[in-house]
Design a protein around this motif. Structure first.
Motif, PDB file in Angstrom:
ATOM      1  N   ALA A 253      -0.582   6.151   4.286  1.00  0.00           N
ATOM      2  CA  ALA A 253       0.084   4.848   4.149  1.00  0.00           C
ATOM      3  C   ALA A 253       1.390   4.824   4.945  1.00  0.00           C
ATOM      4  CB  ALA A 253       0.348   4.553   2.669  1.00  0.00           C
ATOM      5  N   MET A 254       2.136   5.925   4.913  1.00  0.00           N
ATOM      6  CA  MET A 254       3.387   5.988   5.681  1.00  0.00           C
ATOM      7  C   MET A 254       3.106   5.948   7.181  1.00  0.00           C
ATOM      8  SD  MET A 254       5.930   5.950   3.631  1.00  0.00           S
ATOM      9  CE  MET A 254       7.241   6.465   4.720  1.00  0.00           C
ATOM     10  N   GLY A 255       1.998   6.575   7.594  1.00  0.00           N
ATOM     11  CA  GLY A 255       1.622   6.535   9.010  1.00  0.00           C
ATOM     12  C   GLY A 255       1.319   5.113   9.464  1.00  0.00           C
ATOM     13  N   ARG A 256       0.619   4.367   8.605  1.00  0.00           N
ATOM     14  CA  ARG A 256       0.314   2.975   8.955  1.00  0.00           C
ATOM     15  C   ARG A 256       1.594   2.133   9.014  1.00  0.00           C
ATOM     16  NH1 ARG A 256      -4.055   4.559   5.963  1.00  0.00           N
ATOM     17  NH2 ARG A 256      -3.180   3.890   3.984  1.00  0.00           N
ATOM     18  N   LEU A 257       2.534   2.409   8.097  1.00  0.00           N
ATOM     19  CA  LEU A 257       3.812   1.686   8.117  1.00  0.00           C
ATOM     20  C   LEU A 257       4.580   1.999   9.403  1.00  0.00           C
ATOM     21  CD1 LEU A 257       5.985  -0.068   6.778  1.00  0.00           C
ATOM     22  CD2 LEU A 257       6.829   1.997   5.633  1.00  0.00           C
ATOM     23  N   ASN A 258       4.565   3.245   9.821  1.00  0.00           N
ATOM     24  CA  ASN A 258       5.262   3.611  11.055  1.00  0.00           C
ATOM     25  C   ASN A 258       4.676   2.886  12.258  1.00  0.00           C
ATOM     26  OD1 ASN A 258       7.176   5.314   9.940  1.00  0.00           O
ATOM     27  ND2 ASN A 258       5.832   7.099  10.031  1.00  0.00           N
TER      28      ASN A 258
ATOM     29  N   SER B 256       0.837  -1.212   0.000  1.00  0.00           N
ATOM     30  CA  SER B 256       0.000   0.000   0.000  1.00  0.00           C
ATOM     31  C   SER B 256       0.868   1.257   0.000  1.00  0.00           C
ATOM     32  CB  SER B 256      -0.964  -0.003   1.188  1.00  0.00           C
ATOM     33  OG  SER B 256      -0.278   0.213   2.392  1.00  0.00           O
ATOM     34  N   VAL B 257       2.014   1.195   0.666  1.00  0.00           N
ATOM     35  CA  VAL B 257       2.943   2.337   0.643  1.00  0.00           C
ATOM     36  C   VAL B 257       3.490   2.525  -0.770  1.00  0.00           C
ATOM     37  CG1 VAL B 257       5.194   3.174   1.442  1.00  0.00           C
ATOM     38  CG2 VAL B 257       3.577   2.209   3.078  1.00  0.00           C
ATOM     39  N   THR B 258       3.892   1.427  -1.386  1.00  0.00           N
ATOM     40  CA  THR B 258       4.450   1.503  -2.745  1.00  0.00           C
ATOM     41  C   THR B 258       3.405   2.028  -3.729  1.00  0.00           C
ATOM     42  OG1 THR B 258       5.942  -0.336  -2.268  1.00  0.00           O
ATOM     43  CG2 THR B 258       5.525   0.154  -4.589  1.00  0.00           C
TER      44      THR B 258
END
Length: 198
Positions: free
Chosen positions: A109-114, A71-73
């Protein structure tokens, strides 16, 4: 020539000089916000270039979080595409809204990855990941600063264009519409940490 003719000539010259001044000021203000957008573009490209490195580094640790990484990609690719479309259309409403929407999705998406990375202390302790995270944070701060400068430039342009008597001339010189601000949403969905279950 009598005095009335001289007065009429002087008035005509003043009107022409005023029109030239309005035209030049509109061009100057438009070039300023375009230049400000170019600064945003540089920082967003840097952000987009850092994200694949971050995802690649995280892959080694997050083998069970493939969906999050994808999802980030995907969000990064959409943001990169929106930036390319907006790069030649600074100030135009549609491309600015598309870019803002794509960047908001990428931020989410970056927030979820963090949040996911919080559960992997080895990943957080990785020197490479720490360096990438720091560079990403610095770049995001630069994006925010550049975005503020762009929006200030757009506001100056719009205010001048809408003021009287410039508003009567702006359309004739190709400045018929307001430039669009670049506003990223800080909605609750972006700020809210997603729930992670183990």
């Amino acid at each position: 020539m009598d005095i009335t003719s001289w007065i009429l000539i002087a008035v005509a010259v003043l009107i022409v000089l005023f029109i030239i001044r309005v035209y030049n000021q509109l061009v100057t203000l438009k070039n300023r916000f375009k230049n400000s957008f170019a600064q945003i573009e540089v920082q967003l490209k840097r952000r987009h270039d850092l994200i694949p490195n971050l995802v690649e580094t995280a892959k080694g640790y997050l083998s069970h979080e493939r969906e999050t990484l994808e999802s980030v990609t995907q969000a990064r690719n959409q943001a990169q595409s929106a930036l390319q479309k907006a790069s030649g259309a600074a100030g135009q409403k549609g491309p600015m809204q598309d870019l803002a929407g794509a960047e908001n999705a990428l931020t989410g998406a970056m927030g979820r990855l963090n949040v996911v990375m919080e559960a992997y202390p080895d990943l957080k302790a990785s020197q490479n990941m720490q360096q990438l995270s720091e560079e990403l944070t610095t770049t995001e701060n630069r994006v925010a600063f550049s975005r503020q400068a762009y929006n200030d430039s757009v506001m100056n342009y719009n205010t001048y264009r809408q003021s009287f008597p410039q508003v009567a001339l702006a359309g004739l010189f190709g400045h018929g519409e307001d430039a669009s601000l670049l506003e990223f949403e800080d909605s609750e969905q972006i700020q809210q940490a997603p729930k992670v279950s183990f």
